[in-house]
Design a protein around this motif. Sequence first.
Motif, mmCIF file in Angstrom:
data_model
loop_
_atom_site.group_PDB
_atom_site.id
_atom_site.type_symbol
_atom_site.label_atom_id
_atom_site.label_comp_id
_atom_site.label_asym_id
_atom_site.label_seq_id
_atom_site.Cartn_x
_atom_site.Cartn_y
_atom_site.Cartn_z
ATOM 1 N N ARG A 1 34.329 -9.600 -9.396
ATOM 2 C CA ARG A 1 33.266 -9.402 -8.413
ATOM 3 C C ARG A 1 33.781 -9.591 -6.994
ATOM 4 O O ARG A 1 33.484 -8.811 -6.091
ATOM 5 C CB ARG A 1 32.145 -10.415 -8.687
ATOM 6 N N GLY A 2 34.566 -10.642 -6.792
ATOM 7 C CA GLY A 2 35.090 -10.935 -5.453
ATOM 8 C C GLY A 2 36.042 -9.846 -4.965
ATOM 9 O O GLY A 2 36.021 -9.472 -3.790
ATOM 10 N N SER A 3 36.872 -9.329 -5.864
ATOM 11 C CA SER A 3 37.809 -8.300 -5.415
ATOM 12 C C SER A 3 37.077 -6.994 -5.121
ATOM 13 O O SER A 3 37.480 -6.238 -4.232
ATOM 14 C CB SER A 3 38.950 -8.103 -6.419
ATOM 15 N N ALA A 4 35.969 -6.743 -5.822
ATOM 16 C CA ALA A 4 35.152 -5.560 -5.485
ATOM 17 C C ALA A 4 34.562 -5.720 -4.085
ATOM 18 O O ALA A 4 34.541 -4.771 -3.284
ATOM 19 C CB ALA A 4 34.033 -5.386 -6.526
ATOM 20 N N GLN B 1 47.474 -13.759 -3.180
ATOM 21 C CA GLN B 1 48.144 -12.622 -3.822
ATOM 22 C C GLN B 1 47.269 -11.993 -4.902
ATOM 23 O O GLN B 1 47.279 -10.782 -5.096
ATOM 24 C CB GLN B 1 49.485 -13.069 -4.412
ATOM 25 N N VAL B 2 46.503 -12.828 -5.602
ATOM 26 C CA VAL B 2 45.592 -12.290 -6.622
ATOM 27 C C VAL B 2 44.534 -11.407 -5.971
ATOM 28 O O VAL B 2 44.279 -10.280 -6.405
ATOM 29 C CB VAL B 2 44.927 -13.438 -7.419
ATOM 30 N N TRP B 3 43.938 -11.906 -4.882
ATOM 31 C CA TRP B 3 42.900 -11.093 -4.206
ATOM 32 C C TRP B 3 43.481 -9.793 -3.692
ATOM 33 O O TRP B 3 42.873 -8.722 -3.821
ATOM 34 C CB TRP B 3 42.265 -11.875 -3.048
ATOM 35 N N LEU B 4 44.665 -9.872 -3.075
ATOM 36 C CA LEU B 4 45.299 -8.652 -2.559
ATOM 37 C C LEU B 4 45.533 -7.655 -3.692
ATOM 38 O O LEU B 4 45.175 -6.482 -3.585
ATOM 39 C CB LEU B 4 46.651 -8.997 -1.921
ATOM 40 N N VAL C 1 41.914 -10.542 7.859
ATOM 41 C CA VAL C 1 42.494 -11.699 7.173
ATOM 42 C C VAL C 1 41.773 -11.948 5.845
ATOM 43 O O VAL C 1 40.545 -11.878 5.770
ATOM 44 C CB VAL C 1 42.384 -12.945 8.080
ATOM 45 N N ILE C 2 42.551 -12.209 4.805
ATOM 46 C CA ILE C 2 42.012 -12.777 3.562
ATOM 47 C C ILE C 2 42.487 -14.229 3.533
ATOM 48 O O ILE C 2 43.686 -14.492 3.368
ATOM 49 C CB ILE C 2 42.502 -12.011 2.315
#
Length: 262
Positions: free
Chosen positions: A241-244, A54-57, A119-120
Amino acid sequence: MTFPSYRARYLPAMTPRQIRALPDRAWAPVILATGAIEQHGPHLPVAVDALMGQVWLTRALARLPAGASCYVAPPITIGKSNEHTGFPGTLMISRETLRQQILAVARQVHAWGFRSLAVINTHGGNVPVLIPTLREIRATLGLRAGVLQARQADGISAQEAAFGIHAGEVETSWVLAAAGPLVDMARAEREYPARLEDPGEVRPVAAPALVAWASRDVSLSGIMGDAAAATAGKGERWIERGSADLAEAILEVCRIARGEAC
Ligand SMILES: [Zn+2]
């Protein structure tokens, strides 16, 4: 405040009529988060992997331009976690149930007119199921299907990079940044399943001979890594960085399906 923050893209928040009217189904990727509910040491909640999905989304979708084509399916929060059996709080489904759940989402999304599933995944134990299932989806439905990836965390030690595989510096830092009150740093330990300088021949990862490990075989605490080295600052930087990376990957998946920028 709307919940979730990506509600305008969240398919379960739409009526059938609204879904039918979406003009960009042929190229808009539908994002599916696959996670786990499993032990993450004595210092982290069991929901870490489901929570991080959910954080990544939330963080990746917030980076997309408002008009970018992309939708979100309901998450699969319980994963294939039989490696963490025997710890209170671990839930698990079989690899066949996980495969069938992913296939069920893919079939319906395809029936609604979508042509791309991305998919994440936040749980390593799901990967051996995920990859052949996505290929099966591609082969049988014609749906484009793949996994969105972010770069590995930077600035960690070689030891952590090799053997910090569960509830260690990176995951603990992420949760400190995203949901700090859920972390008990007084119980964060350093425990590795192998040492770089004396790794042995049979290990859980990166070995001549791999062992089908259960947590109990390789860790007393349930931690595999250096949880004590975690900080919220590192977690925030890595999530940023990862979400970018994930936002870029979503736009790229969309561009490939559309043949032009999304
Ligand atoms: Zn995890």
